[in-house]
Structure formats: structure tokens, C-alpha cells
Design a protein around this motif. Structure first.
Motif, PDB file in Angstrom:
ATOM      1  N   GLY A  48       0.815  -1.206   0.000  1.00 15.10           N
ATOM      2  CA  GLY A  48       0.000   0.000   0.000  1.00 15.10           C
ATOM      3  C   GLY A  48       0.849   1.256   0.000  1.00 15.10           C
ATOM      4  O   GLY A  48       2.085   1.214   0.020  1.00 15.10           O
ATOM      5  N   ILE A  49       0.167   2.390  -0.027  1.00 15.99           N
ATOM      6  CA  ILE A  49       0.814   3.698  -0.108  1.00 15.99           C
ATOM      7  C   ILE A  49       0.158   4.656   0.881  1.00 15.99           C
ATOM      8  O   ILE A  49      -1.067   4.676   1.027  1.00 15.99           O
ATOM      9  CB  ILE A  49       0.727   4.276  -1.533  1.00 15.99           C
ATOM     10  N   ALA A  50       0.988   5.457   1.542  1.00 18.16           N
ATOM     11  CA  ALA A  50       0.510   6.549   2.386  1.00 18.16           C
ATOM     12  C   ALA A  50       0.871   7.859   1.707  1.00 18.16           C
ATOM     13  O   ALA A  50       2.028   8.081   1.335  1.00 18.16           O
ATOM     14  CB  ALA A  50       1.155   6.484   3.768  1.00 18.16           C
ATOM     15  N   THR A  51      -0.111   8.727   1.512  1.00 12.85           N
ATOM     16  CA  THR A  51       0.137  10.017   0.867  1.00 12.85           C
ATOM     17  C   THR A  51       0.179  11.163   1.865  1.00 12.85           C
ATOM     18  O   THR A  51       0.271  12.319   1.483  1.00 12.85           O
ATOM     19  CB  THR A  51      -0.946  10.305  -0.182  1.00 12.85           C
ATOM     20  N   ASP A  52       0.124  10.842   3.145  1.00 17.16           N
ATOM     21  CA  ASP A  52       0.174  11.867   4.187  1.00 17.16           C
ATOM     22  C   ASP A  52       1.047  11.333   5.325  1.00 17.16           C
ATOM     23  O   ASP A  52       0.688  10.358   5.983  1.00 17.16           O
ATOM     24  CB  ASP A  52      -1.236  12.180   4.693  1.00 17.16           C
ATOM     25  N   VAL A  53       2.191  11.949   5.526  1.00 18.67           N
ATOM     26  CA  VAL A  53       3.118  11.537   6.580  1.00 18.67           C
ATOM     27  C   VAL A  53       3.116  12.597   7.683  1.00 18.67           C
ATOM     28  O   VAL A  53       3.345  13.774   7.411  1.00 18.67           O
ATOM     29  CB  VAL A  53       4.541  11.345   6.027  1.00 18.67           C
ATOM     30  N   MET A  54       2.843  12.176   8.901  1.00 19.98           N
ATOM     31  CA  MET A  54       2.813  13.068  10.047  1.00 19.98           C
ATOM     32  C   MET A  54       4.171  13.012  10.747  1.00 19.98           C
ATOM     33  O   MET A  54       4.585  11.958  11.236  1.00 19.98           O
ATOM     34  CB  MET A  54       1.695  12.660  11.016  1.00 19.98           C
ATOM     35  N   VAL A  55       4.872  14.136  10.772  1.00 19.20           N
ATOM     36  CA  VAL A  55       6.172  14.209  11.431  1.00 19.20           C
ATOM     37  C   VAL A  55       5.935  14.577  12.891  1.00 19.20           C
ATOM     38  O   VAL A  55       5.539  15.704  13.208  1.00 19.20           O
ATOM     39  CB  VAL A  55       7.091  15.236  10.746  1.00 19.20           C
ATOM     40  N   LEU A  56       6.176  13.630  13.784  1.00 17.84           N
ATOM     41  CA  LEU A  56       5.972  13.864  15.209  1.00 17.84           C
ATOM     42  C   LEU A  56       7.130  14.642  15.798  1.00 17.84           C
ATOM     43  O   LEU A  56       6.932  15.504  16.655  1.00 17.84           O
ATOM     44  CB  LEU A  56       5.798  12.529  15.934  1.00 17.84           C
ATOM     45  N   CYS A  57       8.348  14.327  15.384  1.00 20.27           N
ATOM     46  CA  CYS A  57       9.516  15.091  15.798  1.00 20.27           C
ATOM     47  C   CYS A  57      10.666  14.753  14.862  1.00 20.27           C
ATOM     48  O   CYS A  57      10.710  13.664  14.283  1.00 20.27           O
ATOM     49  CB  CYS A  57       9.898  14.815  17.258  1.00 20.27           C
ATOM     50  N   ALA A  58      11.598  15.702  14.712  1.00 23.81           N
ATOM     51  CA  ALA A  58      12.757  15.491  13.845  1.00 23.81           C
ATOM     52  C   ALA A  58      13.743  16.626  14.077  1.00 23.81           C
ATOM     53  O   ALA A  58      13.346  17.752  14.400  1.00 23.81           O
ATOM     54  CB  ALA A  58      12.351  15.450  12.375  1.00 23.81           C
ATOM     55  N   PRO A  59      15.044  16.359  13.915  1.00 30.46           N
ATOM     56  CA  PRO A  59      16.035  17.442  13.973  1.00 30.46           C
ATOM     57  C   PRO A  59      15.763  18.473  12.885  1.00 30.46           C
ATOM     58  O   PRO A  59      15.158  18.163  11.849  1.00 30.46           O
ATOM     59  CB  PRO A  59      17.364  16.718  13.730  1.00 30.46           C
ATOM     60  N   ASP A  60      16.237  19.684  13.105  1.00 27.90           N
ATOM     61  CA  ASP A  60      15.957  20.767  12.161  1.00 27.90           C
ATOM     62  C   ASP A  60      16.499  20.486  10.764  1.00 27.90           C
ATOM     63  O   ASP A  60      15.937  20.954   9.775  1.00 27.90           O
ATOM     64  CB  ASP A  60      16.552  22.076  12.679  1.00 27.90           C
ATOM     65  N   ASP A  61      17.592  19.713  10.661  1.00 27.98           N
ATOM     66  CA  ASP A  61      18.184  19.461   9.352  1.00 27.98           C
ATOM     67  C   ASP A  61      17.683  18.176   8.704  1.00 27.98           C
ATOM     68  O   ASP A  61      18.198  17.747   7.672  1.00 27.98           O
ATOM     69  CB  ASP A  61      19.711  19.406   9.462  1.00 27.98           C
ATOM     70  N   SER A  62      16.670  17.563   9.277  1.00 26.89           N
ATOM     71  CA  SER A  62      16.148  16.311   8.735  1.00 26.89           C
ATOM     72  C   SER A  62      15.313  16.565   7.478  1.00 26.89           C
ATOM     73  O   SER A  62      14.487  17.483   7.446  1.00 26.89           O
ATOM     74  CB  SER A  62      15.281  15.604   9.780  1.00 26.89           C
ATOM     75  N   PRO A  63      15.505  15.754   6.422  1.00 29.92           N
ATOM     76  CA  PRO A  63      14.639  15.890   5.239  1.00 29.92           C
ATOM     77  C   PRO A  63      13.155  15.702   5.570  1.00 29.92           C
ATOM     78  O   PRO A  63      12.297  16.293   4.910  1.00 29.92           O
ATOM     79  CB  PRO A  63      15.135  14.780   4.309  1.00 29.92           C
TER      80      PRO A  63
END
Length: 228
Positions: A48-63
Motif C-alpha cells: 500500500g501507499i501513504a500520501t500523508d506523513v505526520m512528522v511527530l519530531c525530527a532534527p531541524d536538518d532532517s529531510p
């Protein structure tokens, strides 16, 4: 959440992730449809495919954080060897109009430790990097978080990789995932369940401990088995 369900045996022992910008979604879907017959010869199938990714946390330089238009496609294979053999022989991936690596497109595979609960299509991917103390992280965060997730009936550690098991993450194409990191994939009934869990006092306390010991990237997504 989509009505279709992943069968318990579908994922095999390996998951292949495609991560790409949403503008390439139709192109990736078309490619998956075209090569779906060929992956079957390697024991694989499209999940399957997800077209909406929820970023819960990430470093500032993360893609993950630098963009808000990521998609994730999942394929299942019996093992990583089969996934790699398919990958190196697949003509669709070699096409000039397939999303180029310069646009952040990456492909990687991970070994799963057990079959997920049937019907759960929401995943939470966690990366723990720049670890200050591996012993403290294991003792003060990883182990108590596993216990807490057990109490909440969460399918945690479907994937769990530390630097000793780095061969369990196969970077198939220009992968920008960090090296010398821990990786975990947990499975939920919904993204709301993820939010409720991490908003609980017990989880908040452990997140605070984790933040003192490492950098964390955490994203959530729900795949839809309908690709065409």
C-alpha cells in the motif's frame, strides 16, 4: 482507516520502503502496478501507499522536517535477499523518468521480527541517532518504553535495529537515513492512537528521558492498500 486489511502473512520477513515527494505519487503508483507481477516471482507483493506523513519530531536538518509532502509506499518480501535481487533486476527503477535521488527519493529494506496484527495499517517509524550513552538509552528509555507499549497493547518493535544489527537495514538507493542509529517500527490501529499514547503522562516522561540521551526522528503514516 481504509477498509481493506493486510493479511498476517503478507509482509513476509522483510519490508521495502519507498519514500518520495508527493508530486511523484502517480508516477510511483504506475511503476508499482507495472512491476507488481515481477515482484511476485521473488515472493513479494505490494502492500500500500501513504500520501500523508505526520512528522511527530525530527532534527531541524532532517529531510522529513524540511518538507511536508512525503509519501511512503510499502512492499513485502520473504527476506532481504529476495528484495535486493528484485531491486537490482527491476527495469522500472532504472527508467529516466523514475524519481531521481536528487529529489530525496530513497529505497531501503528492513527485516521484520514478527507478523503484525491483522488489520493494523498505521505505522510509526522512529530513528534514534547521536546517542550519548547506549547503555543508558537501553536501560532508561528502550526497555521501559517496551514495557509501557505492552501495557497499551501496541505492536512495538515490528522492526528494531541497533548498530550491532545494522545489516538488517539495507540501503538500496541513496538512503539519507543516519548511520550508527537505532531504528524502530511500531504498528497501531490509527494515528489518533499514536497521539493518545504519546500524550499520556508515562510516555511524556520517557520522551523527556529520550530527548536527553539522543536525537529523535519520528514519523507516522497510514497506508492504503488500494494503489490503482
Amino acid at each position: 482507516m481504509p477498509g481493506n486489511k493486510i493479511k498476517r502473512s503478507t509482509a513476509g520477513e522483510c519490508l521495502v520502503f519507498f519514500v518520495y515527494r508527493c508530486e511523484y505519487d502517480q508516477r510511483v503508483r504506475n511503476a508499482i502496478i507495472r512491476f507488481s507481477g515481477r515482484i511476485k516471482s521473488y515472493g513479494g507483493e505490494k502492500l500500500g501507499i501513504a500520501t500523508d506523513v505526520m512528522v511527530l519530531c525530527a532534527p531541524d536538518d532532517s529531510p522529513w522536517k524540511n518538507r511536508n509532502d512525503w509519501c511512503v509506499a510499502l512492499l513485502g518480501f520473504p527476506n532481504q535477499k529476495s528484495a535486493r535481487l528484485w531491486f537490482i533486476s527491476e527495469p522500472e527503477i532504472k527508467q529516466h523518468d523514475f524519481p531521481p535521488p536528487s529529489d530525496g527519493f530513497l529505497i531501503f529494506s528492513v527485516r521484520i521480527r514478527y507478523p503484525p496484527v491483522t488489520g493494523r495499517l498505521t505505522f510509526c517509524w522512529t530513528e534514534l541517532s547521536s546517542i550519548r550513552s547506549k547503555g543508558e538509552l537501553q536501560r532508561d528509555y528502550v526497555d521501559p518504553m517496551a514495557t509501557l507499549m505492552d501495557r497499551h497493547n501496541i505492536d512495538h518493535g515490528l522492526v528494531f535495529i541497533n548498530d550491532k544489527d545494522c545489516d538488517q537495514l539495507d540501503r538500496l538507493r541513496d538512503c539519507w537515513l543516519p548511520y550508527h542509529a537505532y531504528y524502530r517500527l511500531d504498528v497501531y490501529d490509527s494515528e489518533d492512537e499514536i497521539c493518545r499514547f504519546y500524550q499520556s503522562d508515562d510516555a511524556k516522561n520517557l520522551v523527556q528521558v529520550r530527548n536527553n540521551l539522543c536525537a529523535t526522528t519520528q514519523v507516522a503514516f497510514t497506508i492504503d492498500p488500494k494503489i490503482c
